[in-house]
Design a protein around this motif. Structure first.
Motif, PDB file in Angstrom:
ATOM      1  N   ARG A 147     -11.725  11.695  -3.931  1.00 55.76           N
ATOM      2  CA  ARG A 147     -11.443  11.345  -2.542  1.00 55.76           C
ATOM      3  C   ARG A 147     -10.015  11.713  -2.232  1.00 55.76           C
ATOM      4  O   ARG A 147      -9.137  11.671  -3.091  1.00 55.76           O
ATOM      5  N   HIS A 148      -9.779  12.051  -0.971  1.00 56.31           N
ATOM      6  CA  HIS A 148      -8.458  12.510  -0.581  1.00 56.31           C
ATOM      7  C   HIS A 148      -7.417  11.397  -0.689  1.00 56.31           C
ATOM      8  O   HIS A 148      -6.221  11.669  -0.828  1.00 56.31           O
ATOM      9  N   ASP A 149      -7.867  10.126  -0.646  1.00 53.66           N
ATOM     10  CA  ASP A 149      -6.917   9.023  -0.677  1.00 53.66           C
ATOM     11  C   ASP A 149      -6.679   8.489  -2.078  1.00 53.66           C
ATOM     12  O   ASP A 149      -6.012   7.471  -2.255  1.00 53.66           O
ATOM     13  N   LEU A 150      -7.226   9.150  -3.100  1.00 51.32           N
ATOM     14  CA  LEU A 150      -7.038   8.719  -4.486  1.00 51.32           C
ATOM     15  C   LEU A 150      -6.284   9.792  -5.260  1.00 51.32           C
ATOM     16  O   LEU A 150      -6.406  10.984  -4.978  1.00 51.32           O
ATOM     17  N   ARG A 151      -5.507   9.354  -6.234  1.00 45.35           N
ATOM     18  CA  ARG A 151      -4.826  10.296  -7.116  1.00 45.35           C
ATOM     19  C   ARG A 151      -5.829  10.949  -8.055  1.00 45.35           C
ATOM     20  O   ARG A 151      -6.916  10.414  -8.314  1.00 45.35           O
ATOM     21  N   GLN A 211      -7.198   8.845 -10.825  1.00 41.76           N
ATOM     22  CA  GLN A 211      -8.019   7.695 -10.442  1.00 41.76           C
ATOM     23  C   GLN A 211      -9.501   8.036 -10.378  1.00 41.76           C
ATOM     24  O   GLN A 211     -10.337   7.140 -10.274  1.00 41.76           O
ATOM     25  N   GLU A 248       0.819  -1.214   0.000  1.00 43.33           N
ATOM     26  CA  GLU A 248       0.000   0.000   0.000  1.00 43.33           C
ATOM     27  C   GLU A 248       0.852   1.264   0.000  1.00 43.33           C
ATOM     28  O   GLU A 248       0.354   2.363  -0.258  1.00 43.33           O
TER      29      GLU A 248
END
Length: 438
Positions: free
Chosen positions: A264-268, A271, A211
Motif C-alpha cells: 500500500r502506498h501508505d506503508l513502508r 511493513q 502519525e
C-alpha cells in the motif's frame, strides 16, 4: 576519506574530544597512501570502553552531523520550527553551551575541513575550507545570519541565500543546487553518503502528532531489499551477500523476500515484506522466517548489505557494537575486510565500538581508542597510540595488556555491593514479582 573528527557538547561528550584516522605506524598495508599527502590514512578505528563510558556517543556525534547535512533543510524547519534538534550534554554547563562538530576529509583527493556550531535556536557558525596546495582557502563562512563566500562563488551565494534559515545548514541548501558550486556540493554529498548503524534518538517536539513520526527501517532492510526484484536489480551485490552467508558457516544457502501483506502506498516497504533465509539440511531446503534465525545470523545478514556497499563505494561506515551477537571470528573478519587493500581497494573506512578484547589481536595500536567516564560523568577519549613506548609497543599483546587494566577503560565492578544486593533479595524469602511486556 575521513581524516579527523572532533566533537564538543553532544550527549555525554562535554569537553572537546578528537578522533584521528591518521596512521602512527605507516609501514603496513592498512595505512593507506593517498595523493598529495605525506601522512598515511587508516581504514579502521575501534572504540573500546566500559558500559556508559560514551563510546557510542562519539559515533552518534558524527552520525548526527551527517544526518544534519541531509535533513536540516527539509525536516528541521517543518518539525522543529524555530529550533535545532541537537542533544547537548546534560551535565555541567552543557545545556547552555553551544555544540561543535568538526570534520576533516579527503574529497576528490583534496583536504577539506568543515566546522559547525549550533545551539538550541540556530546555527551559530558554519565554515567550509579546503587546502588544495597546503594553504587554507575558505569556500564559505557563515556567522549568524551573515554569509560570506569566496570570490568566484557568487552563484552559490545567490542560490543559497533564499533557502537559508537560522536553523538549516548551508551544506543542506547546496544539495538542492549542486550545479552552482560542485566543489561545495561534493563535500555535502560525501558527508551525506556515510553509512551509519548507530542508535539514533527520535526527537519529537512537543505537540507533534504521533502519525507524523517516521519509524526507522529495521536493521535488516538494506540487505533484504537486495533480494526484492521490485527494489533492486543489483545481482552482483546479491550474489556477494549469499557467498558471505555461506562462508560464515551459518547453514544459509540463499535468501528471498516474502510479502505478508498487500503493498500500500501508505506503508513502508518493510511493513508489507520480510526476509526469509533458506537452509539446506540433509539434501533438502528449509525456509526460516527472519525472526526464527539466531541473533548472530540476523546480525550478520543485516550487516552484509551495508558493508559490501561501503567497500564498493569507498564510503565511511559507522557501526555500534560490531561484536554484538557475532562470533569473534566473524567480527574480526569484518575488520580485516576494511584493513586489506585486496578487499578494500576503494579506501572505505570502518569506525565502530566493541567490547570483545580478542578483537585487539587484529588491530594495530593506532586503530584502537578508549573511552572512560570522568568524575563529572562526561566522556573522555584517548588513543592507544598516545600511551608511552614503555606501555605499548608494536609488539605488545594488546588483548592481554587491556585485560590487565594497563590502559584503563575497564568497568570498576563493586563485587561487595553486588553480593550484598543479591543477599538482600535471597534473604527476603520469596522471588520478586516481575511482569513482562504485554
Amino acid at each position: 576519506m575521513l581524516l579527523r573528527f572532533a566533537l564538543e557538547n553532544h550527549r555525554s561528550v562535554l569537553e572537546r574530544v578528537e578522533l584521528s584516522m591518521v596512521a602512527v605506524d605507516r609501514d603496513r598495508p592498512a595505512a593507506r597512501e593517498v595523493p598529495n599527502r605525506s601522512e598515511r590514512v587508516l581504514t579502521t578505528a575501534v572504540l573500546f570502553g566500559p558500559n556508559a563510558s560514551g563510546k557510542t556517543n562519539v559515533l552518534r556525534g558524527l552520525a548526527w552531523l551527517t544526518a544534519a547535512v541531509g535533513e536540516s533543510l527539509q525536516f528541521w524547519g517543518r518539525f522543529w520550527g524555530d529550533g535545532v534538534p541537537r542533544e547537548p550534554c546534560r551535565y555541567g554547563d552543557g545545556p547552555t553551551r553551544p555544540s561543535t562538530f568538526e570534520v576533516e576529509l579527503l574529497v576528490g583527493g583534496i583536504h577539506t575541513a568543515y566546522r559547525l556550531v549550533v545551539d538550541d535556536r540556530r546555527v551559530q557558525e558554519e565554515v567550509l575550507a579546503t587546502y588544495p596546495l597546503g594553504r587554507r582557502r575558505i569556500l564559505f563562512e557563515r556567522t549568524g545570519d551573515e554569509l560570506r563566500v569566496r570570490r568566484g562563488l557568487g552563484e552559490l551565494a545567490a542560490g543559497v541565500r533564499p533557502l537559508l534559515r537560522p536553523t538549516n545548514l548551508v551544506l543542506s541548501a547546496v544539495l538542492q543546487l549542486p550545479e552552482t558550486a560542485p566543489e561545495v556540493a561534493n563535500v555535502a554529498r560525501a558527508l551525506q553518503g556515510f553509512w551509519a548503524r548507530v542508535p539514533r534518538r527520535v526527537l519529537v517536539p512537543a505537540g507533534f502528532p504521533p502519525e507524523g513520526i517516521v519509524v526507522p527501517d529495521p536493521l535488516w532492510a538494506p540487505t533484504a531489499q537486495l533480494f526484492d526484484p521490485q527494489v533492486s536489480r543489483d545481482a552482483e551485490l546479491r550474489r556477494a551477500v549469499i557467498e558471505f552467508l555461506q562462508a560464515a558457516d551459518l547453514g544459509v544457502v540463499d535468501a528471498k523476500v516474502v510479502e505478508h501483506a498487500p503493498p500500500r502506498h501508505d506503508l513502508r516497504w518493510w511493513q508489507t515484506r520480510h526476509p526469509v533465509l533458506v537452509h539446506r539440511v540433509e539434501g533438502r531446503e528449509v525456509e526460516l522466517d527472519f525472526p526464527e534465525e539466531s541473533a548472530g545470523t540476523q546480525m550478520w545478514f543485516s550487516l552484509l548489505g551495508p558493508v559490501l556497499q561501503a567497500l564498493r563505494s569507498g564510503s565511511v561506515f559507522l557501526i555500534d557494537e560490531l561484536d554484538a551477537s557475532l562470533h569473534p571470528a566473524l567480527s574480526a573478519r569484518l575488520i580485516q575486510l576494511f584493513q586489506d587493500p585486496e578487499t578494500n581497494p576503494n579506501n572505505a573506512q570502518l569506525l565502530c565500538t566493541a567490547h570483545d578484547p580478542s578483537l585487539l589481536q587484529v588491530l594495530n595500536r593506532d586503530e584502537v581508542w578508549f573511552t572512560e567516564r570522568t568524575p563529572q560523568g562526561t566522556t573522555s577519549l584517548v588513543a592507544l597510540s598516545d600511551y608511552g613506548g614503555d606501555q605499548v609497543r608494536r609488539s605488545t599483546n594488546l588483548e592481554r595488556a587491556y585485560l590487565r587494566g594497563r590502559f584503563g577503560a575497564q568497568p570498576l565492578v563493586d563485587d561487595v555491593q553486588l553480593e550484598e544486593a543479591v543477599a538482600q533479595v535471597t534473604r527476603a524469602g520469596c522471588a520478586p514479582v516481575l511482569t513482562g511486556p504485554g
